[in-house]
Design an enzyme around this catalytic site. Structure first.
Site, PDB file in Angstrom:
ATOM      1  N   ARG A  61     -21.827  10.192  19.274  1.00  0.00           N
ATOM      2  CA  ARG A  61     -20.670   9.285  19.276  1.00  0.00           C
ATOM      3  C   ARG A  61     -20.940   8.011  18.488  1.00  0.00           C
ATOM      4  O   ARG A  61     -20.024   7.368  17.975  1.00  0.00           O
ATOM      5  CB  ARG A  61     -20.322   8.929  20.735  1.00  0.00           C
ATOM      6  CG  ARG A  61     -18.935   8.340  20.895  1.00  0.00           C
ATOM      7  CD  ARG A  61     -18.549   8.233  22.359  1.00  0.00           C
ATOM      8  NE  ARG A  61     -19.458   7.388  23.099  1.00  0.00           N
ATOM      9  CZ  ARG A  61     -19.974   7.682  24.293  1.00  0.00           C
ATOM     10  NH1 ARG A  61     -19.668   8.815  24.889  1.00  0.00           N
ATOM     11  NH2 ARG A  61     -20.784   6.843  24.902  1.00  0.00           N
ATOM     12  N   TYR A 116       4.357  -1.431  10.746  1.00  0.00           N
ATOM     13  CA  TYR A 116       4.508  -0.031  11.135  1.00  0.00           C
ATOM     14  C   TYR A 116       5.037   0.034  12.578  1.00  0.00           C
ATOM     15  O   TYR A 116       4.483  -0.600  13.478  1.00  0.00           O
ATOM     16  CB  TYR A 116       3.115   0.602  11.023  1.00  0.00           C
ATOM     17  CG  TYR A 116       3.004   2.056  11.300  1.00  0.00           C
ATOM     18  CD1 TYR A 116       3.693   2.984  10.534  1.00  0.00           C
ATOM     19  CD2 TYR A 116       2.154   2.513  12.314  1.00  0.00           C
ATOM     20  CE1 TYR A 116       3.550   4.340  10.777  1.00  0.00           C
ATOM     21  CE2 TYR A 116       2.003   3.861  12.558  1.00  0.00           C
ATOM     22  CZ  TYR A 116       2.709   4.782  11.792  1.00  0.00           C
ATOM     23  OH  TYR A 116       2.559   6.106  12.038  1.00  0.00           O
ATOM     24  N   ASP A 188      -2.985  -4.549   8.000  1.00  0.00           N
ATOM     25  CA  ASP A 188      -2.837  -3.106   7.832  1.00  0.00           C
ATOM     26  C   ASP A 188      -2.723  -2.873   6.320  1.00  0.00           C
ATOM     27  O   ASP A 188      -1.675  -3.074   5.721  1.00  0.00           O
ATOM     28  CB  ASP A 188      -1.588  -2.621   8.571  1.00  0.00           C
ATOM     29  CG  ASP A 188      -1.410  -1.103   8.483  1.00  0.00           C
ATOM     30  OD1 ASP A 188      -1.947  -0.486   7.538  1.00  0.00           O
ATOM     31  OD2 ASP A 188      -0.715  -0.534   9.349  1.00  0.00           O
ATOM     32  N   LYS A 213      -3.646   8.599   4.988  1.00  0.00           N
ATOM     33  CA  LYS A 213      -2.819   8.477   3.788  1.00  0.00           C
ATOM     34  C   LYS A 213      -3.689   8.635   2.537  1.00  0.00           C
ATOM     35  O   LYS A 213      -4.197   9.701   2.281  1.00  0.00           O
ATOM     36  CB  LYS A 213      -2.076   7.135   3.821  1.00  0.00           C
ATOM     37  CG  LYS A 213      -1.385   6.855   5.165  1.00  0.00           C
ATOM     38  CD  LYS A 213      -0.172   7.734   5.409  1.00  0.00           C
ATOM     39  CE  LYS A 213       0.339   7.711   6.847  1.00  0.00           C
ATOM     40  NZ  LYS A 213       0.741   6.428   7.361  1.00  0.00           N
TER      41      LYS A 213
END
Ligand code: PLP
Length: 397
Positions: A61, A116, A188, A213
């Protein structure tokens, strides 16, 4: 890490860093790409090492050679201000993890009205449940944001440009005020990526990406990255550890593979996007094109000052037309798929309406709005597809 040994590092342009960073040829037995490490357990050679958690890697992790290669590449792209990079399973997880890292009960958060939509849902939902108050602000507020600060304002979340309405906030002006008030600035940066917008150099403390994206670039992964400066990285690193968020190894590998070709893909999205934006601006059916790299766009001066390129995502405002005519256009298009997300190789279109959720500003563009993602198809084919679409629109009015 680098495959060269002993030599002084030669300063490299971002395109070169995208190709060479995170490569450890020797550890990879000569192969250019790192293997995909599927791993949870890391074995310690001695009890002493185990007690001390000593070793290059400690637990799946917390990182693998694959995640390190991607983190090194992102750090090289972000530049010297970047103190660390977190990898999370989606772009939205990058936003939520960041906000959880910097905010606590009783804090106040300022959020740009063009962010967003799921970022707003997180603030209005989970953050408000945990005692964080959010105030939305006009994306064009600039230094006027000063008057919205409260003694407990801890952070400002911006998106430049907003991924539907394409208004361009003045991040430098906002950051100056925020830092004077002791608040962190979160950007962002999904639209431009750190290749075209070096936000950490421009006063942003934490720059996050929906790597789903352009970084992934092939519409085949969900992924998020968080880059932070030295002030913000300790908070983020601790929160990532406490929350236990980590990304799947195959997606980490695909994100790194996407980084290798980011510069050529984005250059093409920039070129084709602008050509299609100009073509659309000249159409009689189109009232306005919302694209900050167009000279006529209200956000152009800020884009020119702060960005070195544009991606393939922009919107248009159609002259007033009934929804059924817009739907007829959308149903006629063959190359423009209708779907959410963007940043892949394929062209997309969606209708949208910011008025449904904005609270600080009124969104009234004066006609139906469509958002386009211009993919890597030939632009003449895309124009021909839209030509057919406009015929259908006009026939249905
Ligand atoms: C898509 C997107 C996100 C969220 O990314 P996911 O990987 O879909 O969770 C965040 N911000 C912007 C601007 C986006 O376009």
């Amino acid at each position: 890490m680098d495959s060269s040994h002993g030599a002084q590092p030669i300063p490299q342009h971002p395109e070169t860093r995208l190709v060479t960073s995170g490569r450890d040829t020797k550890a990879q037995k000569g192969f250019v790409n790192p293997p995909v490490f599927h791993g949870s357990t890391v074995l310690y050679p001695t009890a002493e090492d185990l007690h001390a958690h000593r070793g290059e890697f400690q637990y799946g992790r917390h990182g693998t050679p694959t995640t390190r290669a991607l983190q090194d590449t992102l750090m090289a792209l972000e530049g010297p201000q970047c103190a660390g990079v977190g990898l999370v399973p989606s772009g939205l997880a990058a936003i939520s993890t960041t906000l959880l890292a910097v905010l606590g009960a009783g804090d106040h958060l300022l959020v740009c009205d063009n962010v967003y939509r799921p970022s707003r849902n997180f603030c209005n939902g989970l953050l408000s449940r945990f005692g964080v108050e959010t105030t939305y602000f006009d994306p064009l507020i600039g230094a006027g944001i000063e008057k919205l600060f409260k003694p407990n304002t801890r952070a400002v979340l911006v998106e430049a440009p907003g991924s539907q309405s394409f208004e361009m906030p003045d991040i430098r002006a906002i950051a100056e005020v925020a830092h004077a008030r002791g608040a962190l600035v979160i950007d962002d940066n999904t639209w431009a990526t750190p290749l075209y917008h070096r936000s950490l150099e421009q006063g942003v403390d934490i720059s996050m990406q929906a790597a789903t994206k352009y970084i992934g670039g092939h519409s085949d992964i969900m992924f998020g990255t968080i880059s932070a400066n030295a002030k913000a990285w300790p908070l983020l690193a601790e929160t990532i550890r406490l929350l236990g968020v980590c990304a799947g190894p195959d997606d980490v590998f695909l994100a790194l593979r996407g980084m290798r070709t980011l510069a050529v893909r984005l250059a093409q999205h920039h070129r084709s996007g602008l050509e299609m934006a100009r073509w659309l601006a000249a159409r009689p059916e189109v009232a306005r094109v919302l694209h900050p790299a167009l000279e006529t766009d209200p956000g152009h001066a800020i884009w020119k000052r702060d960005f070195t390129g544009a991606s393939g995502l922009f919107s248009i405002v159609l002259k007033p037309a009934p929804q059924k005519a817009v739907d007829a256009m959308l149903d006629t298009l063959k190359l423009f798929g209708m779907g959410f997300s963007w940043g892949g190789f394929e062209s997309l279109v969606i209708p949208f309406d910011c008025d449904l959720y904005r609270t600080a500003t009124k969104w009234s563009p004066g006609g139906p709005t469509l958002r386009f993602h211009i993919g890597l198809e030939n632009v003449e084919d895309l124009k021909a597809d839209l030509d057919r679409g406009f015929v259908a629109l006009n026939a249905a009015i």
